[in-house]
Design an enzyme around this catalytic site. Sequence first.
Site, PDB file in Angstrom:
ATOM      1  N   HIS A  64       2.569   1.303 -12.032  1.00 43.33           N
ATOM      2  CA  HIS A  64       1.513   1.038 -11.072  1.00 43.33           C
ATOM      3  C   HIS A  64       0.274   0.454 -11.741  1.00 43.33           C
ATOM      4  O   HIS A  64      -0.388  -0.425 -11.180  1.00 43.33           O
ATOM      5  CB  HIS A  64       1.153   2.325 -10.332  1.00 43.33           C
ATOM      6  CG  HIS A  64       0.144   2.135  -9.236  1.00 43.33           C
ATOM      7  ND1 HIS A  64       0.464   1.595  -8.018  1.00 43.33           N
ATOM      8  CD2 HIS A  64      -1.191   2.395  -9.184  1.00 43.33           C
ATOM      9  CE1 HIS A  64      -0.616   1.544  -7.258  1.00 43.33           C
ATOM     10  NE2 HIS A  64      -1.638   2.017  -7.944  1.00 43.33           N
ATOM     11  N   TYR A  94       1.739  -2.911 -14.700  1.00 43.36           N
ATOM     12  CA  TYR A  94       2.559  -4.046 -14.270  1.00 43.36           C
ATOM     13  C   TYR A  94       3.539  -4.465 -15.364  1.00 43.36           C
ATOM     14  O   TYR A  94       3.838  -5.651 -15.539  1.00 43.36           O
ATOM     15  CB  TYR A  94       1.691  -5.245 -13.873  1.00 43.36           C
ATOM     16  CG  TYR A  94       0.808  -5.035 -12.676  1.00 43.36           C
ATOM     17  CD1 TYR A  94       0.871  -3.867 -11.918  1.00 43.36           C
ATOM     18  CD2 TYR A  94      -0.105  -5.999 -12.285  1.00 43.36           C
ATOM     19  CE1 TYR A  94       0.055  -3.673 -10.819  1.00 43.36           C
ATOM     20  CE2 TYR A  94      -0.929  -5.818 -11.178  1.00 43.36           C
ATOM     21  CZ  TYR A  94      -0.839  -4.653 -10.448  1.00 43.36           C
ATOM     22  OH  TYR A  94      -1.639  -4.463  -9.356  1.00 43.36           O
ATOM     23  N   GLU A 121      -4.286  -4.059  -1.820  1.00 43.44           N
ATOM     24  CA  GLU A 121      -3.560  -3.149  -2.704  1.00 43.44           C
ATOM     25  C   GLU A 121      -2.643  -2.263  -1.863  1.00 43.44           C
ATOM     26  O   GLU A 121      -2.814  -2.125  -0.657  1.00 43.44           O
ATOM     27  CB  GLU A 121      -4.510  -2.291  -3.541  1.00 43.44           C
ATOM     28  CG  GLU A 121      -5.120  -3.033  -4.716  1.00 43.44           C
ATOM     29  CD  GLU A 121      -5.692  -2.091  -5.765  1.00 43.44           C
ATOM     30  OE1 GLU A 121      -5.881  -0.901  -5.458  1.00 43.44           O
ATOM     31  OE2 GLU A 121      -5.943  -2.557  -6.890  1.00 43.44           O
ATOM     32  N   HIS A 165      -0.686   1.550  -1.229  1.00 42.31           N
ATOM     33  CA  HIS A 165      -0.711   3.004  -1.433  1.00 42.31           C
ATOM     34  C   HIS A 165       0.518   3.580  -0.736  1.00 42.31           C
ATOM     35  O   HIS A 165       0.436   4.466   0.107  1.00 42.31           O
ATOM     36  CB  HIS A 165      -2.003   3.612  -0.880  1.00 42.31           C
ATOM     37  CG  HIS A 165      -2.641   4.572  -1.832  1.00 42.31           C
ATOM     38  ND1 HIS A 165      -3.104   5.811  -1.463  1.00 42.31           N
ATOM     39  CD2 HIS A 165      -2.878   4.477  -3.165  1.00 42.31           C
ATOM     40  CE1 HIS A 165      -3.618   6.434  -2.507  1.00 42.31           C
ATOM     41  NE2 HIS A 165      -3.499   5.641  -3.553  1.00 42.31           N
ATOM     42  N   ASN A 166       1.677   3.062  -1.139  1.00 40.68           N
ATOM     43  CA  ASN A 166       2.914   3.328  -0.423  1.00 40.68           C
ATOM     44  C   ASN A 166       3.443   4.742  -0.641  1.00 40.68           C
ATOM     45  O   ASN A 166       3.617   5.507   0.313  1.00 40.68           O
ATOM     46  CB  ASN A 166       3.978   2.312  -0.833  1.00 40.68           C
ATOM     47  CG  ASN A 166       3.546   0.878  -0.593  1.00 40.68           C
ATOM     48  OD1 ASN A 166       2.664   0.615   0.219  1.00 40.68           O
ATOM     49  ND2 ASN A 166       4.144  -0.052  -1.311  1.00 40.68           N
ATOM     50  N   ASP A 200     -13.026  -1.100  -5.165  1.00 43.30           N
ATOM     51  CA  ASP A 200     -12.818  -2.333  -5.932  1.00 43.30           C
ATOM     52  C   ASP A 200     -13.831  -3.399  -5.522  1.00 43.30           C
ATOM     53  O   ASP A 200     -14.346  -4.150  -6.362  1.00 43.30           O
ATOM     54  CB  ASP A 200     -11.401  -2.876  -5.706  1.00 43.30           C
ATOM     55  CG  ASP A 200     -10.376  -2.238  -6.630  1.00 43.30           C
ATOM     56  OD1 ASP A 200     -10.764  -1.759  -7.702  1.00 43.30           O
ATOM     57  OD2 ASP A 200      -9.188  -2.215  -6.271  1.00 43.30           O
ATOM     58  N   ASP A 222     -14.826   1.153 -10.752  1.00 42.96           N
ATOM     59  CA  ASP A 222     -14.387   2.191  -9.834  1.00 42.96           C
ATOM     60  C   ASP A 222     -13.344   3.070 -10.506  1.00 42.96           C
ATOM     61  O   ASP A 222     -12.738   2.692 -11.507  1.00 42.96           O
ATOM     62  CB  ASP A 222     -13.808   1.575  -8.563  1.00 42.96           C
ATOM     63  CG  ASP A 222     -12.436   0.977  -8.798  1.00 42.96           C
ATOM     64  OD1 ASP A 222     -12.328   0.052  -9.625  1.00 42.96           O
ATOM     65  OD2 ASP A 222     -11.471   1.445  -8.181  1.00 42.96           O
ATOM     66  N   GLU A 267      -7.023  11.710 -10.248  1.00 41.75           N
ATOM     67  CA  GLU A 267      -7.403  10.544  -9.459  1.00 41.75           C
ATOM     68  C   GLU A 267      -8.269  10.959  -8.272  1.00 41.75           C
ATOM     69  O   GLU A 267      -8.217  10.349  -7.203  1.00 41.75           O
ATOM     70  CB  GLU A 267      -6.159   9.774  -9.022  1.00 41.75           C
ATOM     71  CG  GLU A 267      -5.397   9.198 -10.210  1.00 41.75           C
ATOM     72  CD  GLU A 267      -4.102   8.497  -9.841  1.00 41.75           C
ATOM     73  OE1 GLU A 267      -3.874   8.242  -8.638  1.00 41.75           O
ATOM     74  OE2 GLU A 267      -3.303   8.216 -10.754  1.00 41.75           O
ATOM     75  N   GLN A 314     -11.146  11.168  -5.711  1.00 45.25           N
ATOM     76  CA  GLN A 314     -11.729   9.985  -5.092  1.00 45.25           C
ATOM     77  C   GLN A 314     -13.259   9.976  -5.165  1.00 45.25           C
ATOM     78  O   GLN A 314     -13.888  10.923  -5.624  1.00 45.25           O
ATOM     79  CB  GLN A 314     -11.276   9.915  -3.635  1.00 45.25           C
ATOM     80  CG  GLN A 314      -9.777   9.801  -3.484  1.00 45.25           C
ATOM     81  CD  GLN A 314      -9.244   8.479  -3.981  1.00 45.25           C
ATOM     82  OE1 GLN A 314      -9.421   7.438  -3.351  1.00 45.25           O
ATOM     83  NE2 GLN A 314      -8.578   8.497  -5.121  1.00 45.25           N
TER      84      GLN A 314
END
EC number: 6.3.5.3
Length: 752
Positions: A54, A57, A103, A105-106, A127, A279, A323, A325
């Site tokens: 993620h 890449y 982006e 967020h699946n 972002d 961010d 992570e 927020q």
Amino acid sequence: MVDTVENARMTPDADQPWAELGLKADEYARIRELLGRRPTGAELAMYSVMWSEHCSYKSSKLHLARFSALPQTTPRGPLLAGIGDNAGAVDIGQGYAVTFKAESHNHPSYVEPYQGAATGVGGIVRDIMAMGARPIAVMDALRFGALDAPDTRRVLPGIVAGVGGYGNCLGLPNIGGELVFDDSYLGNPLVNALCVGVMRHEDLAFAKATGAGNKVILFGAATGADGIGGASVLASETFEADGPQKRPSVQVGDPFMEKLLIECSLELFHAGVVTALQDFGAAGISCATSELASAGDGGMHCELDLVPLRDPTMTPEEILMSESQERMMAVVAPDDVERFMTICARWDVQATIIGEVTDGDRLVIDWHGRTIVDVDPHTVAHDSPAYDRPQARPAWLDAVNADHANALPRPAEGPELAETLLRLVASPNLADKSWVTDQYDRFVRGNSVLAQPEDAGMIRIDEDSHLGIALSTDANGRYAHLDPFRGAQLALCESYRNVAVTGAEPVAITDCLNFGSPEDPEVMWQLVEAVKGLVAGCAELGVPVTGGNVSLYNRTDGRNILPTPLVGMLGVIDDVRTRTPMGFAAPGDAIVLLGTTKEELGGSAWEDVMHDHHLGGLPPSPDFPAERALAAVCRAGAGVLTSAHDLSEGGLAQSLVDCCLRRGLGAAVALPGGLDPCAELFSESPARAIVSVVPERQEALLDLCAEHELPAARIGEVTQAAELAVEGLFTLPLSRIREVWRDTVPDAMQGV
């Protein structure tokens, strides 16, 4: 006992959980080689999240490099920021720059639908903030399994509520997107979010930690145990079919804190007290520190125990991987720190100095006075493995392409065609989406000019000059399954066309490439073909790729999703008052079909709905010169055309329905001829639109089309009668069409 750098040197053979953290044996060996020793636990945590699929890449970056070979200029001038920055930035004129990005967020949205989708919106908004821009609008592109599947009833309401709840609380209009259903997304929904922001040219900012002695300040929410290894880990693995098992990994969002963070960050920028801003996205502090330091001209030293925590029992590894927020990291000159803190306090935003920029090229992190990280930040942020994974064109593809939809039985008589139209407009992918979009505020801030269900969303940027932008997101997994090269190009063409029919000039794209497991050679072939297709298509249309996102491992219980390369297109319109809406405007207006219709039913909605989800043949062929001609006509006709709507899924029939239902006006049309009625009504040939114009301007429109060598034919007129009449075939009351079109999604969601 905390694992320090000194201890790592003294205990080279200590067991470490590298496999549990998602690293391969050769990756772990590479980390040891880079460090000249084994990593500490904290370093291992950093590398594991930053080298995840993620974040790094690693399976796609060799191929994504093709995008950088495209000219880095738009029809409006050079890109101001592009691939490698937090988001792309485009000069739109009058001193304004627009920054936008999409982006995914699946996986988190499957595990915990509300928070997964909400924090996907929050992440893409940050972002945009990091570029120095004010976020002004969002869009979402959603894909689910079959509408009637039990798990769709579980995930869809929560995801929609998460997207709407977070965006609505931020006061950002949701101006467009997609809602698509297909069996391949069952157990692996796609949640692709786009945000757009605006700034003056001089406000554009880049995330680079420069200036030895400058302070590193963490501001925003405290760090918690939620989201440890969230997007970075969840998006780098496949799921099993027995359901979500990883709820603690999903981040928890607080949109009200994010709203404060937006206003606070903008004031900090405008006060000139920020040297750089980053961010906190996937990989949290690991990402923010390593990316800021690697992009700058020095190193960085941080004291991790100064990080404000919601859970005081968190270990250094957990803090680095969290992570949580609504957090940002700033680089601030010492003389500006006091003013920085004052502004944060005014917005009730917590801010803490946790380190400083240093000479040299090391990222050093201490914990209670002992060094637990000592790395070259470039190796963390950029030196992940670059896999050239095996590719193989699927052995099954020839048989699928040979089983062409054009050869399927099709109706020819009026009653059958009328029934076909009703079944298509009632199908989940073509039916009314207002059950979803009504949960979004589309007009907050007062500058939304066009919004769902229009072809593209449009936002006014300047209230005096009426300068504006248009945005569309598009993808078609069915097309890409049949031919990923063409499928990606068709997504690009549709997004280009959707922006163009509003009267805006398409100028640049962002992408979100959603594919299955990269360890499957067939999936890698699909991905590479899609990238090649986008590169070739962007070159033809003259639009650059400004950045985007790759989401892999979209696979559940051994089944990959349909390849779904999504394109977000940005357009610029000099005066939003000249925009062209989708719906028919007035009785008596002439209806003109622009473009050429061919017998192209492969991958079509007709094939899907009328032949039990059949998927075979080849998708339509892109026609880039025709797309450019159509766009030129629509731009030149802005302020003259009374309506314009592209033809895509569902073909001419669906577009006529959309235009009629938008304002309740009817249409009387005659098919142009040359093909059988089914193909004329339901073919999905690209580079087409239906437009309306007052009768006295019809000849001027046809002359304009001739000038651009764009085929055009008057096929009928707008009527006061509330019906859709196709000469010699059928007449359907709009009330009947609206009834079947309106009820599909609400009926499926009853009781949720």
